[in-house]
Structures are given as structure tokens and as C-alpha cells.
Design an enzyme around this catalytic site. Structure first.
Site, short mmCIF file in Angstrom:
data_model
loop_
_atom_site.label_atom_id
_atom_site.label_comp_id
_atom_site.label_asym_id
_atom_site.label_seq_id
_atom_site.Cartn_x
_atom_site.Cartn_y
_atom_site.Cartn_z
N ASN A 1 10.87 19.23 1.58
CA ASN A 1 9.91 18.17 1.29
C ASN A 1 8.62 18.82 0.76
O ASN A 1 8.02 19.65 1.45
CB ASN A 1 9.65 17.40 2.60
CG ASN A 1 8.67 16.28 2.43
OD1 ASN A 1 7.63 16.45 1.82
ND2 ASN A 1 8.97 15.13 2.98
N HIS B 1 3.45 17.99 1.08
CA HIS B 1 2.20 18.61 1.51
C HIS B 1 1.56 19.48 0.45
O HIS B 1 0.37 19.79 0.54
CB HIS B 1 2.40 19.35 2.83
CG HIS B 1 2.71 18.39 3.93
ND1 HIS B 1 1.81 17.42 4.32
CD2 HIS B 1 3.82 18.18 4.67
CE1 HIS B 1 2.36 16.68 5.26
NE2 HIS B 1 3.58 17.11 5.49
N HIS C 1 8.20 11.79 -0.66
CA HIS C 1 7.93 10.44 -0.14
C HIS C 1 6.84 9.83 -1.01
O HIS C 1 5.68 10.28 -0.95
CB HIS C 1 7.50 10.55 1.32
CG HIS C 1 7.28 9.23 1.99
ND1 HIS C 1 6.95 9.13 3.33
CD2 HIS C 1 7.34 7.94 1.53
CE1 HIS C 1 6.82 7.84 3.65
NE2 HIS C 1 7.03 7.11 2.58
N ARG D 1 4.50 7.23 -1.19
CA ARG D 1 3.97 6.24 -0.27
C ARG D 1 3.25 5.14 -1.03
O ARG D 1 2.71 5.37 -2.12
CB ARG D 1 2.99 6.90 0.73
CG ARG D 1 3.67 7.87 1.67
CD ARG D 1 2.69 8.37 2.71
NE ARG D 1 2.45 7.36 3.71
CZ ARG D 1 2.95 7.40 4.97
NH1 ARG D 1 3.68 8.42 5.35
NH2 ARG D 1 2.69 6.44 5.81
N ARG E 1 -0.94 8.59 -1.11
CA ARG E 1 -1.87 9.57 -0.54
C ARG E 1 -1.51 11.00 -0.91
O ARG E 1 -2.34 11.87 -0.87
CB ARG E 1 -1.97 9.41 0.97
CG ARG E 1 -0.74 9.84 1.71
CD ARG E 1 -0.95 9.81 3.20
NE ARG E 1 -1.04 8.46 3.71
CZ ARG E 1 -0.79 8.15 4.99
NH1 ARG E 1 -0.49 9.10 5.85
NH2 ARG E 1 -0.86 6.91 5.40
N GLU F 1 12.17 9.43 -0.63
CA GLU F 1 11.90 8.74 0.62
C GLU F 1 10.96 7.59 0.29
O GLU F 1 9.98 7.81 -0.43
CB GLU F 1 11.16 9.72 1.52
CG GLU F 1 11.54 9.74 2.94
CD GLU F 1 10.71 10.80 3.63
OE1 GLU F 1 9.63 10.46 4.12
OE2 GLU F 1 11.13 11.96 3.66
N THR G 1 5.19 9.70 9.02
CA THR G 1 6.15 8.71 9.50
C THR G 1 6.32 8.88 11.01
O THR G 1 6.64 9.97 11.48
CB THR G 1 7.51 8.92 8.78
OG1 THR G 1 7.25 9.10 7.39
CG2 THR G 1 8.41 7.72 8.97
N GLU H 1 19.54 9.50 8.52
CA GLU H 1 18.74 10.69 8.84
C GLU H 1 18.17 10.43 10.23
O GLU H 1 17.38 9.50 10.42
CB GLU H 1 17.62 10.91 7.83
CG GLU H 1 16.79 12.16 8.20
CD GLU H 1 15.67 12.44 7.22
OE1 GLU H 1 15.85 12.22 6.00
OE2 GLU H 1 14.61 12.87 7.68
N HIS I 1 12.19 15.64 10.44
CA HIS I 1 10.86 15.37 10.99
C HIS I 1 10.50 16.36 12.10
O HIS I 1 11.16 16.41 13.13
CB HIS I 1 10.68 13.95 11.50
CG HIS I 1 9.29 13.47 11.26
ND1 HIS I 1 8.23 13.87 12.03
CD2 HIS I 1 8.77 12.71 10.27
CE1 HIS I 1 7.13 13.34 11.54
NE2 HIS I 1 7.42 12.64 10.48
#
Ligand code: PXP
Length: 241
Positions: A7, A10, A43, A45, A49, A70, A101, A151, A191
Site C-alpha cells: 500500500n 503513505h 485507497h 478516499r 487526503r 481500496e 480505516t 480481506e 491492517h
């Protein structure tokens, strides 16, 4: 052999801290692939963000492995997913005020609506995953909805500071994996997984993919992205021995 899907949200979080151009999650994704990641996940969103629409468009054109998206189960995201055509979509709950999440999607009582929501993805040839807690009724609902994958949310396990609570959460995940398999659902985990807490999953061959972001990017700041991804790939490779 379990698969690492990295992922890169970040990387975008850091870029958005200055609303500038660097670091670029698209470049990071290419480096992750070169280091052995078998997939890239982002993801998008609702509040944008971190990942931006431009990132998703470029990743769709540049990712050489598998691109996973995602997203919340909204009309806007459905349209974006259909336009982008990723390898897999993963439906997650989304709250504006959350830092990340915070729990699995509630599928119970929403089976019909979610089945209708995912139908266009299947028609377009995408795989569909539902991010859920390891609860039997959520797994049964995921099956009823017609998902290909679940998941299982590992956040409660990863966040547990107390050894007994962590063992209980681990047990719930194992039970969930077993039930999902019996329901013919493929199982991914994600996660809060890091270089230490992922190890106990080594003895669970049913897990197909690990979706990991924060711990890899945290290590990357200190040792570089190539090394951070390779270290995680190495750990997961050890699972196959
Ligand atoms: N899976 C899902 C559904 C997520 O929402 C996240 C966080 O974006 C992850 C996996 C990755 O979690 P982490 O960044 O803690 O590794």
C-alpha cells in the site's frame, strides 16, 4: 506462496503534507515492484487526503503487477473503479474523521445492496474483495454477496498490547480464515501488519495476500524503500518453507 501487496498511500500522505509533487506514490510503486512486491494497492478516499485521482490514473497505466483499489461503496467510487478497471477492488468502510480505516465493513443486512453494487465490477472482469472483521456472520454475508475474496481485518490483533488479548484476536482470525475457506472465499489479510507481528501467520497456508503499507513505509524512511520491501518479501517467502 503468499503474496505481498504494498500500500503506497503513505507516500502520498507525505506529499500532501506540502500539497506538492514529492514524494510521488507512482514512482514508489515502481520501486516496490522492482523490489519484489506482487501488487500495489491504493485507497482513494472520498476526502482525497492522500491518493489523488491523478495517482490512480497513472498507476493504472504503469503498474506492471496487479493494481488493487481500496474504496468506499459509494456511487462516485463505483464510477471511478469502472473507469479505471483495476485488478481487484476492495470495499472498506470510510469515515471522514478517522485516522485510518478503523474496522471492517458491515455486510450483515446489506447483502442485497452490496451484491447489486459489486455486480458491475464482476461484469467488467474485476475481482471483488470485502474488508471485514473475522466474524462468522460477516464472512457468511460476504459469501451471500458474492465476493471473491475477504480481506480479514488484522488491526485489532496488531493493536493489542496485552499478550492474552493478542492471542484471542489471533484465534479469531484463524477461525475466520477457516470459515472463509469453507465458504469458498479466498483470504487476504491487512491492517497494522509489520515485520514482527506478521510472523505467526506463517503456519497458515490459506492466506493468499498480505496488504501492508504503514510498516513498510516507516522502515523505508530509515533504510530505503527497496530494502524495506525486500525485507518483507523475505519474511513472507519464509512462510513457504
Ligand atoms: N487493508 C486495508 C483495507 C486498509 O484500509 C489498510 C490501510 O489503508 C491496509 C490494508 C494497510 O494497513 P497498514 O497501512 O496498517 O499496513
Amino acid at each position: 506462496m503468499p503474496i505481498l501487496v504494498v500500500n503506497v498511500d503513505h507516500v502520498a500522505t507525505l506529499r500532501q503534507a506540502r500539497r506538492g509533487h514529492e514524494p510521488d506514490p507512482v514512482t514508489a510503486a515502481a520501486l516496490c515492484e522492482l523490489a519484489g512486491a506482487a501488487g500495489i494497492i491504493v485507497h482513494l478516499r472520498e476526502d482525497r487526503r492522500h491518493i489523488q485521482d491523478r495517482d490512480l490514473e497513472l498507476l493504472r497505466r504503469t503498474v506492471q503487477t496487479h493494481l488493487h483499489l481500496e474504496m468506499a461503496a459509494t456511487g462516485e467510487m463505483q464510477a471511478i473503479a469502472l473507469k479505471t478497471d483495476p485488478y481487484m477492488v476492495c470495499l472498506v468502510p470510510e469515515k471522514r474523521e478517522e485516522l485510518t480505516t478503523e474496522g471492517g465493513l458491515n455486510c450483515v443486512g446489506r447483502e442485497k445492496a452490496l451484491a447489486e453494487y459489486i455486480a458491475p465490477f464482476h461484469q467488467a472482469g474485476m475481482l471483488v474483495s470485502l474488508f471485514i472483521d473475522a466474524e462468522p456472520r460477516q464472512i457468511e454475508a460476504a459469501r451471500a454477496i458474492g465476493a471473491d475474496y475477504v480481506e480479514i481485518h488484522t488491526g485489532h490483533y496488531a493493536d493489542a498490547m496485552d499478550r492474552d488479548i493478542r492471542a484471542t484476536e489471533f484465534g479469531k482470525i484463524l477461525t475466520g480464515i477457516d470459515l472463509a475457506q469453507k465458504q469458498d472465499l479466498q483470504v487476504n489479510l491487512g491492517h497494522g501488519l509489520n515485520y514482527v507481528n506478521v510472523a505467526p501467520f506463517a503456519r497458515v497456508p490459506a492466506i493468499r495476500e498480505y496488504s501492508i503499507g504503514h510498516s513498510i513505509m516507516s522502515r523505508a524512511i530509515l533504510v530505503g524503500l527497496d530494502r524495506a520491501v525486500k525485507d518483507m518479501v523475505e519474511i513472507l517467502r519464509g512462510f513457504a518453507d
